[in-house]
Motif scaffolding. Structure first.
Motif, PDB file in Angstrom:
ATOM      1  N   ILE A 190       6.981  61.837 -43.720  1.00  7.38           N
ATOM      2  CA  ILE A 190       7.143  62.430 -42.409  1.00  7.38           C
ATOM      3  C   ILE A 190       5.909  63.477 -42.350  1.00  7.38           C
ATOM      4  O   ILE A 190       5.071  63.550 -41.359  1.00  7.38           O
ATOM      5  CB  ILE A 190       8.518  62.809 -41.773  1.00  7.38           C
ATOM      6  N   ASN A 191       5.944  64.118 -43.305  1.00 11.42           N
ATOM      7  CA  ASN A 191       5.174  65.434 -43.398  1.00 11.42           C
ATOM      8  C   ASN A 191       3.721  65.067 -43.436  1.00 11.42           C
ATOM      9  O   ASN A 191       2.710  65.627 -43.019  1.00 11.42           O
ATOM     10  CB  ASN A 191       5.443  66.544 -44.501  1.00 11.42           C
ATOM     11  N   SER A 192       3.336  64.056 -44.281  1.00 17.93           N
ATOM     12  CA  SER A 192       2.200  63.488 -44.485  1.00 17.93           C
ATOM     13  C   SER A 192       1.605  62.743 -43.296  1.00 17.93           C
ATOM     14  O   SER A 192       0.515  62.846 -42.856  1.00 17.93           O
ATOM     15  CB  SER A 192       2.170  62.559 -45.757  1.00 17.93           C
ATOM     16  N   TRP A 193       2.332  62.269 -42.543  1.00 18.86           N
ATOM     17  CA  TRP A 193       1.882  61.586 -41.432  1.00 18.86           C
ATOM     18  C   TRP A 193       1.623  62.352 -40.180  1.00 18.86           C
ATOM     19  O   TRP A 193       0.468  62.236 -39.549  1.00 18.86           O
ATOM     20  CB  TRP A 193       3.351  60.569 -40.639  1.00 18.86           C
ATOM     21  N   TRP A 194       2.612  63.644 -40.374  1.00 15.03           N
ATOM     22  CA  TRP A 194       1.957  64.590 -39.285  1.00 15.03           C
ATOM     23  C   TRP A 194       0.755  65.405 -39.487  1.00 15.03           C
ATOM     24  O   TRP A 194      -0.095  65.688 -38.839  1.00 15.03           O
ATOM     25  CB  TRP A 194       3.250  65.659 -39.350  1.00 15.03           C
ATOM     26  N   LYS A 195       0.709  65.397 -40.831  1.00 12.67           N
ATOM     27  CA  LYS A 195      -0.723  66.241 -41.193  1.00 12.67           C
ATOM     28  C   LYS A 195      -2.046  65.183 -41.079  1.00 12.67           C
ATOM     29  O   LYS A 195      -2.945  65.814 -40.505  1.00 12.67           O
ATOM     30  CB  LYS A 195      -0.718  66.662 -42.777  1.00 12.67           C
ATOM     31  N   GLU A 196      -1.560  63.956 -41.267  1.00 13.93           N
ATOM     32  CA  GLU A 196      -2.821  63.126 -41.049  1.00 13.93           C
ATOM     33  C   GLU A 196      -3.029  63.017 -39.431  1.00 13.93           C
ATOM     34  O   GLU A 196      -4.376  63.144 -39.073  1.00 13.93           O
ATOM     35  CB  GLU A 196      -2.265  61.814 -41.509  1.00 13.93           C
ATOM     36  N   ASN A 197      -2.081  63.237 -38.748  1.00 15.11           N
ATOM     37  CA  ASN A 197      -2.431  62.819 -37.194  1.00 15.11           C
ATOM     38  C   ASN A 197      -3.187  64.332 -36.927  1.00 15.11           C
ATOM     39  O   ASN A 197      -3.813  64.347 -35.749  1.00 15.11           O
ATOM     40  CB  ASN A 197      -1.067  62.931 -36.425  1.00 15.11           C
ATOM     41  N   ALA A 198      -2.377  65.539 -37.412  1.00 15.61           N
ATOM     42  CA  ALA A 198      -3.026  66.734 -36.875  1.00 15.61           C
ATOM     43  C   ALA A 198      -4.487  66.871 -37.393  1.00 15.61           C
ATOM     44  O   ALA A 198      -5.300  67.368 -36.504  1.00 15.61           O
ATOM     45  CB  ALA A 198      -2.299  68.030 -37.536  1.00 15.61           C
ATOM     46  N   THR A 199      -4.856  66.379 -38.327  1.00  9.67           N
ATOM     47  CA  THR A 199      -6.319  66.382 -39.010  1.00  9.67           C
ATOM     48  C   THR A 199      -7.249  65.598 -37.921  1.00  9.67           C
ATOM     49  O   THR A 199      -8.297  65.935 -37.845  1.00  9.67           O
ATOM     50  CB  THR A 199      -6.384  65.909 -40.221  1.00  9.67           C
ATOM     51  N   ALA A 200      -6.522  64.288 -37.639  1.00 12.01           N
ATOM     52  CA  ALA A 200      -7.383  63.568 -36.730  1.00 12.01           C
ATOM     53  C   ALA A 200      -7.425  63.818 -35.284  1.00 12.01           C
ATOM     54  O   ALA A 200      -7.872  63.074 -34.382  1.00 12.01           O
ATOM     55  CB  ALA A 200      -6.968  62.149 -36.911  1.00 12.01           C
ATOM     56  N   ILE A 232       2.074  73.075 -41.132  1.00 14.00           N
ATOM     57  CA  ILE A 232       1.266  71.862 -40.702  1.00 14.00           C
ATOM     58  C   ILE A 232       0.775  72.054 -39.315  1.00 14.00           C
ATOM     59  O   ILE A 232      -0.185  72.230 -38.604  1.00 14.00           O
ATOM     60  CB  ILE A 232       1.720  70.752 -40.791  1.00 14.00           C
ATOM     61  N   GLY A 233       2.011  72.981 -38.455  1.00 16.19           N
ATOM     62  CA  GLY A 233       1.592  73.231 -37.212  1.00 16.19           C
ATOM     63  C   GLY A 233       2.890  73.660 -36.434  1.00 16.19           C
ATOM     64  O   GLY A 233       4.042  73.622 -37.000  1.00 16.19           O
ATOM     65  N   GLU A 234       3.075  73.602 -35.232  1.00 19.35           N
ATOM     66  CA  GLU A 234       4.016  74.041 -34.344  1.00 19.35           C
ATOM     67  C   GLU A 234       4.946  72.881 -34.256  1.00 19.35           C
ATOM     68  O   GLU A 234       4.421  71.750 -34.221  1.00 19.35           O
ATOM     69  CB  GLU A 234       3.537  74.570 -33.172  1.00 19.35           C
ATOM     70  N   LYS A 261       2.256  64.551 -21.219  1.00 17.52           N
ATOM     71  CA  LYS A 261       1.840  65.724 -21.762  1.00 17.52           C
ATOM     72  C   LYS A 261       1.295  65.818 -23.119  1.00 17.52           C
ATOM     73  O   LYS A 261       0.544  66.947 -23.535  1.00 17.52           O
ATOM     74  CB  LYS A 261       2.662  67.004 -21.554  1.00 17.52           C
ATOM     75  N   PHE A 262       1.514  64.845 -24.050  1.00 16.90           N
ATOM     76  CA  PHE A 262       1.365  65.071 -25.490  1.00 16.90           C
ATOM     77  C   PHE A 262       0.037  64.343 -25.715  1.00 16.90           C
ATOM     78  O   PHE A 262      -0.358  64.116 -27.046  1.00 16.90           O
ATOM     79  CB  PHE A 262       2.363  64.720 -26.287  1.00 16.90           C
ATOM     80  N   THR A 263      -0.438  63.544 -24.879  1.00 17.94           N
ATOM     81  CA  THR A 263      -1.908  62.741 -25.141  1.00 17.94           C
ATOM     82  C   THR A 263      -2.919  63.655 -25.702  1.00 17.94           C
ATOM     83  O   THR A 263      -3.072  64.363 -25.252  1.00 17.94           O
ATOM     84  CB  THR A 263      -2.352  61.962 -23.910  1.00 17.94           C
ATOM     85  N   PRO A 264      -3.577  62.949 -26.710  1.00 20.92           N
ATOM     86  CA  PRO A 264      -3.319  61.815 -27.504  1.00 20.92           C
ATOM     87  C   PRO A 264      -2.339  62.016 -28.519  1.00 20.92           C
ATOM     88  O   PRO A 264      -2.008  63.178 -29.046  1.00 20.92           O
ATOM     89  CB  PRO A 264      -4.848  61.411 -28.064  1.00 20.92           C
ATOM     90  N   TYR A 265      -1.492  61.003 -28.842  1.00 18.51           N
ATOM     91  CA  TYR A 265      -0.204  61.268 -29.860  1.00 18.51           C
ATOM     92  C   TYR A 265      -0.010  60.005 -30.311  1.00 18.51           C
ATOM     93  O   TYR A 265      -0.413  58.810 -30.128  1.00 18.51           O
ATOM     94  CB  TYR A 265       0.932  61.629 -29.127  1.00 18.51           C
ATOM     95  N   GLN A 266       0.636  59.986 -31.642  1.00 20.57           N
ATOM     96  CA  GLN A 266       1.225  58.931 -32.502  1.00 20.57           C
ATOM     97  C   GLN A 266       2.776  59.296 -32.324  1.00 20.57           C
ATOM     98  O   GLN A 266       3.175  60.124 -32.180  1.00 20.57           O
ATOM     99  CB  GLN A 266       0.650  58.719 -33.869  1.00 20.57           C
ATOM    100  N   THR A 267       3.522  57.864 -32.360  1.00 16.16           N
ATOM    101  CA  THR A 267       4.806  57.863 -32.478  1.00 16.16           C
ATOM    102  C   THR A 267       5.588  57.496 -33.523  1.00 16.16           C
ATOM    103  O   THR A 267       5.162  56.677 -34.194  1.00 16.16           O
ATOM    104  CB  THR A 267       5.535  57.117 -31.331  1.00 16.16           C
ATOM    105  N   GLY A 268       6.750  58.153 -33.777  1.00 15.10           N
ATOM    106  CA  GLY A 268       7.551  57.678 -35.194  1.00 15.10           C
ATOM    107  C   GLY A 268       8.891  57.813 -34.891  1.00 15.10           C
ATOM    108  O   GLY A 268       9.191  58.485 -33.892  1.00 15.10           O
ATOM    109  N   ILE A 269       9.586  57.019 -35.504  1.00 14.79           N
ATOM    110  CA  ILE A 269      11.271  56.804 -35.297  1.00 14.79           C
ATOM    111  C   ILE A 269      12.092  56.900 -36.510  1.00 14.79           C
ATOM    112  O   ILE A 269      11.386  56.198 -37.479  1.00 14.79           O
ATOM    113  CB  ILE A 269      11.589  55.638 -34.418  1.00 14.79           C
TER     114      ILE A 269
END
Length: 331
Positions: free
Chosen positions: A153-163, A188-190, A245-253
């Motif tokens: 989860i943290n790796s996915w979040w960090k990858e998204n934030a970087t992109a 990684i972020g807020e 309001k979160f665009t652009p985003y990726q989703t995870g479940i």
């Protein structure tokens, strides 16, 4: 002599004249935990663990007639000794132990055997009769360690934030959301949460449960506030206008059902993380064996196939119970 019987209102202990997690209004309900398929509105009196108190009031009303016990505390009703033991499912989740006339029955509610660091860890209780869920009662369900899932989860979040993308993670508002919050790398972020999760957090905090600080998603926050953030929301908010309001985003479940091929695609999420607050196949077997129960009653889940396994491979007297559990928590 059995201490339990299944009635139209739910599991009933006639000696004490109490119900465990009933689904119709009764005089006295003992609740294993605060998810709505186990703690329903309309009972005259409730009994639950201390840590469920504020969430139950949030969900069922502040004027709830509620008595609470700590783990291991004893209450005697009509000669039946009632006590609660950790189930490890969510904060405040409990197994209900009933003792009368030399017989012991335990109703486990929902449970998991991995210590999540937030809920009190599951504690096996020896008994003659054991009521067990089997939501994931098939060999295909084998969980990786919690630490491995949170690395993912943290790796996915960090990858998204970087992109330059935000990350929206869907998880049930009671139990799983708080478990996620406690294990995120906030360097990684807020971290923001949906109002349903925020309100649940505040109830748990009022109960003395320590949670890490997060921020509430509000209408007046500018879109820039969410840049690189991780937002935790209940699954019901997926594909709603609230998400814009979160665009652009990726989703995870986060769900145990992510172990089934195609589940992520059917739920239209970009990523699936196999994180469940229920025991997997091996966890169910180990928990049941640890009770040394003579008779096992199986509720919601793969009751038929898991019951056959317990009978044919483990030599246990296993019976299915048709209940109304398993309707709420996305597993």
């Amino acid at each position: 002599m059995s201490l339990l019987e299944l009635t139209k209102s739910g599991l009933y202990c006639p000696q004490a004249d109490v119900y465990i997690d009933p689904w119709r209004p009764v005089e006295m309900a003992i609740c294993t935990h605060a998810h709505s398929d186990h703690a329903r509105w309309g009972m005259k009196h409730y009994l639950a663990h201390h840590d469920s108190a504020e969430v139950m009031k949030l969900r069922l009303g502040a004027d709830l007639s509620l008595e609470t016990l700590g783990y291991g505390e004893k209450l005697v009703i009509n000669g039946v000794q009632i006590s609660l033991y950790p189930a490890g499912h969510i904060p405040g989740s409990a197994q209900i132990r009933l003792e009368y006339g030399g017989k012991i029955a335990v109703v486990s509610g929902d449970y998991k055997v991995e210590d999540d660091g937030l809920s009190e860890a599951f504690e096996p209780v020896r008994c003659h009769e054991f009521v067990s869920e089997c939501t994931f009662g098939l060999p295909i369900y084998k969980w990786e360690s919690q630490s491995e899932i949170f690395n993912q989860i943290n790796s996915w979040w960090k990858e998204n934030a970087t992109a330059g993308r935000n990350s929206v993670l869907f998880a049930y508002s009671l139990g799983k959301a708080q478990r996620i919050i406690q294990n995120l790398d906030q360097e990684i972020g807020e971290v923001y949460v949906h109002g349903a999760i925020w309100n649940t957090n505040q109830a748990l905090i009022r109960n003395g449960i320590e949670l890490r600080d997060v921020k509430l998603v509000t209408a007046d926050l500018p879109k820039s506030a969410y840049q690189g953030a991780l937002i935790i929301a209940p699954p019901a908010s997926m594909n709603t206008p609230w998400m814009k309001k979160f665009t652009p985003y990726q989703t995870g479940i986060c769900s145990g059902w992510m172990a089934v091929r195609g589940s992520r695609r059917r739920r239209a999420a970009d990523r699936g993380f196999i994180l469940s607050d229920h025991a997997d196949w091996e966890g169910l077997i180990s928990a049941i064996e640890a009770t040394e129960a003579e008779k096992v009653y199986l509720t919601h889940g793969n009751t038929a196939s898991f019951g056959r396994f317990l009978k044919e491979e483990k030599g246990l007297d296993a019976l299915e119970l048709k209940t109304l559990f398993g309707e709420e928590d996305e597993s």
